[in-house]
Design a protein around this motif. Sequence first.
Motif, mmCIF file in Angstrom:
data_model
loop_
_atom_site.group_PDB
_atom_site.id
_atom_site.type_symbol
_atom_site.label_atom_id
_atom_site.label_comp_id
_atom_site.label_asym_id
_atom_site.label_seq_id
_atom_site.Cartn_x
_atom_site.Cartn_y
_atom_site.Cartn_z
ATOM 1 N N PRO A 99 35.249 26.696 -37.064
ATOM 2 C CA PRO A 99 34.461 25.924 -38.024
ATOM 3 C C PRO A 99 32.953 26.067 -37.855
ATOM 4 C CG PRO A 99 36.288 24.602 -37.205
ATOM 5 C CD PRO A 99 36.246 25.846 -36.368
ATOM 6 N N GLU A 100 32.459 26.064 -36.617
ATOM 7 C CA GLU A 100 31.013 26.168 -36.424
ATOM 8 C C GLU A 100 30.481 27.523 -36.861
ATOM 9 O OE1 GLU A 100 28.932 24.273 -33.125
ATOM 10 O OE2 GLU A 100 30.900 23.670 -32.374
ATOM 11 N N ALA A 101 31.229 28.587 -36.584
ATOM 12 C CA ALA A 101 30.810 29.915 -37.032
ATOM 13 C C ALA A 101 30.788 29.969 -38.559
ATOM 14 C CB ALA A 101 31.750 30.974 -36.473
ATOM 15 N N ALA A 102 31.782 29.370 -39.206
ATOM 16 C CA ALA A 102 31.800 29.331 -40.671
ATOM 17 C C ALA A 102 30.590 28.581 -41.205
ATOM 18 C CB ALA A 102 33.099 28.678 -41.154
ATOM 19 N N CYS A 103 30.212 27.467 -40.543
ATOM 20 C CA CYS A 103 29.045 26.696 -40.971
ATOM 21 C C CYS A 103 27.756 27.509 -40.850
ATOM 22 C CB CYS A 103 28.925 25.421 -40.143
ATOM 23 S SG CYS A 103 30.184 24.182 -40.496
ATOM 24 N N ARG A 104 27.609 28.225 -39.747
ATOM 25 C CA ARG A 104 26.389 29.005 -39.548
ATOM 26 C C ARG A 104 26.241 30.078 -40.626
ATOM 27 N NH1 ARG A 104 27.971 29.182 -34.053
ATOM 28 N NH2 ARG A 104 28.134 31.467 -34.107
ATOM 29 N N MET A 105 27.363 30.681 -41.004
ATOM 30 C CA MET A 105 27.322 31.709 -42.048
ATOM 31 C C MET A 105 27.054 31.093 -43.417
ATOM 32 S SD MET A 105 30.341 34.273 -40.754
ATOM 33 C CE MET A 105 29.717 35.640 -41.739
ATOM 34 N N ALA A 106 27.675 29.931 -43.672
ATOM 35 C CA ALA A 106 27.433 29.246 -44.942
ATOM 36 C C ALA A 106 25.972 28.828 -45.056
ATOM 37 C CB ALA A 106 28.344 28.033 -45.063
ATOM 38 N N ALA A 107 25.375 28.394 -43.953
ATOM 39 C CA ALA A 107 23.980 27.958 -43.957
ATOM 40 C C ALA A 107 23.031 29.087 -44.334
ATOM 41 C CB ALA A 107 23.593 27.404 -42.592
ATOM 42 N N LEU A 108 23.457 30.328 -44.103
ATOM 43 C CA LEU A 108 22.607 31.488 -44.422
ATOM 44 C C LEU A 108 22.923 32.078 -45.793
ATOM 45 C CD1 LEU A 108 22.605 33.216 -40.923
ATOM 46 C CD2 LEU A 108 20.735 31.957 -42.011
ATOM 47 N N GLY A 109 23.782 31.384 -46.558
ATOM 48 C CA GLY A 109 24.023 31.803 -47.930
ATOM 49 C C GLY A 109 25.178 32.751 -48.135
ATOM 50 N N ALA A 110 26.045 32.929 -47.126
ATOM 51 C CA ALA A 110 27.158 33.866 -47.261
ATOM 52 C C ALA A 110 28.286 33.320 -48.129
ATOM 53 C CB ALA A 110 27.699 34.238 -45.882
ATOM 54 N N GLY A 111 28.338 32.015 -48.312
ATOM 55 C CA GLY A 111 29.397 31.377 -49.086
ATOM 56 C C GLY A 111 29.514 29.922 -48.677
ATOM 57 N N LEU A 112 30.418 29.212 -49.323
ATOM 58 C CA LEU A 112 30.684 27.828 -48.935
ATOM 59 C C LEU A 112 31.659 27.801 -47.761
ATOM 60 C CD1 LEU A 112 31.293 26.179 -52.442
ATOM 61 C CD2 LEU A 112 29.231 26.010 -51.044
ATOM 62 N N ALA A 113 31.577 26.759 -46.956
ATOM 63 C CA ALA A 113 32.570 26.516 -45.905
ATOM 64 C C ALA A 113 33.154 25.125 -46.120
ATOM 65 C CB ALA A 113 31.949 26.620 -44.519
ATOM 66 N N LEU A 114 34.418 24.970 -45.805
ATOM 67 C CA LEU A 114 35.100 23.680 -45.935
ATOM 68 C C LEU A 114 35.679 23.346 -44.568
ATOM 69 C CD1 LEU A 114 36.004 21.354 -47.662
ATOM 70 C CD2 LEU A 114 37.762 22.791 -48.670
ATOM 71 N N VAL A 115 35.046 22.386 -43.880
ATOM 72 C CA VAL A 115 35.330 22.165 -42.456
ATOM 73 C C VAL A 115 35.307 20.671 -42.135
ATOM 74 C CG1 VAL A 115 34.292 24.391 -41.828
ATOM 75 C CG2 VAL A 115 32.893 22.313 -41.815
ATOM 76 N N PRO A 116 35.776 20.283 -40.935
ATOM 77 C CA PRO A 116 35.630 18.889 -40.500
ATOM 78 C C PRO A 116 34.148 18.501 -40.402
ATOM 79 C CG PRO A 116 37.267 20.007 -39.155
ATOM 80 C CD PRO A 116 36.608 21.058 -39.985
ATOM 81 N N GLU A 117 33.850 17.268 -40.786
ATOM 82 C CA GLU A 117 32.462 16.815 -40.813
ATOM 83 C C GLU A 117 31.793 16.904 -39.439
ATOM 84 O OE1 GLU A 117 29.844 13.006 -42.469
ATOM 85 O OE2 GLU A 117 31.993 12.770 -42.060
ATOM 86 N N ALA A 118 32.543 16.605 -38.373
ATOM 87 C CA ALA A 118 31.948 16.650 -37.031
ATOM 88 C C ALA A 118 31.429 18.044 -36.712
ATOM 89 C CB ALA A 118 32.970 16.208 -35.994
ATOM 90 N N ALA A 119 32.190 19.079 -37.090
ATOM 91 C CA ALA A 119 31.750 20.456 -36.850
ATOM 92 C C ALA A 119 30.519 20.781 -37.682
ATOM 93 C CB ALA A 119 32.880 21.426 -37.167
ATOM 94 N N ALA A 120 30.490 20.289 -38.932
ATOM 95 C CA ALA A 120 29.350 20.559 -39.802
ATOM 96 C C ALA A 120 28.076 19.911 -39.270
ATOM 97 C CB ALA A 120 29.648 20.060 -41.215
ATOM 98 N N ARG A 121 28.195 18.695 -38.784
ATOM 99 C CA ARG A 121 27.003 18.011 -38.262
ATOM 100 C C ARG A 121 26.516 18.664 -36.969
ATOM 101 N NH1 ARG A 121 25.520 14.024 -41.276
ATOM 102 N NH2 ARG A 121 27.019 12.901 -42.597
#
Length: 293
Positions: free
Chosen positions: A226-248
């Motif tokens: 989840p954290e790797a997906a968030c980091r990539m989503a933050a750079l504009g690669a796409g949306l990520a759908l993950v647990p809120e704790a991982a996103a924060r």
Amino acid sequence: MHLDLTDLRLFRHVAEAGSITAGGARAGLALASASARLRAMEAQAGVALLLRGRRGVSLTPAGEALLHHARLVGQQVERMRGELGEYARGLQGHVRLLANTAATVEFLPEPLARFLAAHPQVEIALEERTSTAIAAAVAEGRAELGIAADHADLAGLEALPFRTDRLVLVAAPDHPLAGRGGVRLEEALGWPFIGLGAGSALQRHLAGHAARASGRLRLRLQAPGPEAACRMAALGAGLALVPEAAARRAGAAAPLALIPLAEAWAERRLLLLHRRGAALPAHAARLLVHLAG
């Protein structure tokens, strides 16, 4: 038949994994050794126990009967270990714990580490599954404990509150959906996603909800967590759908947009499950109390 505990443990693992290779690895046996033991078991029984195919193995009716007895013997051995462990330190105990992605990644590492440090004689087999599969496995006696979302079928199970998990969308700060107060999954499906690995229980769960919304998740890449997906989503690669704790947690390291998912199923109560009416081995019972506390 003359079967030892290694034979029964191997057969149980092969049946649950649907694979001789994977089941042998769980039992600590090489493929050649596992295959030889299984052939010897079938020779002793005088009947085929497994149906072998290119995609793995399945059980024959005789194999189903043997699996039932193998599980009963395994449960009795674990109870014996737990009771004797009260008198003899160093005797190994084993607990099979199934958990969904959120529990595995977000909520279990610290509690399990503390339990293992306090109980050096216990080993825990932690496996990630979907909530539906977890509830079924615990109800059937294939695992002592499970942690699943409350949408699972809880028939035959005792359920204790564990944690609350919320799924959110993550996007780059300049994404068109950023700043929205809530987005339905159906609307989000119009955008590409960074998904989780093919073995992720959460990814399978999300794919099911996408299908029920008459769509699918268009995955550009499957990230290792989840954290790797968030980091990539933050750079504009796409949306990520993950647990809120991982996103924060990811948001503390890089700017990102956290968007509420406007779906009733996005907020999930996680429950700690064990089989109703079944006596847990002592070490499994201690782990249950530890996690419930």
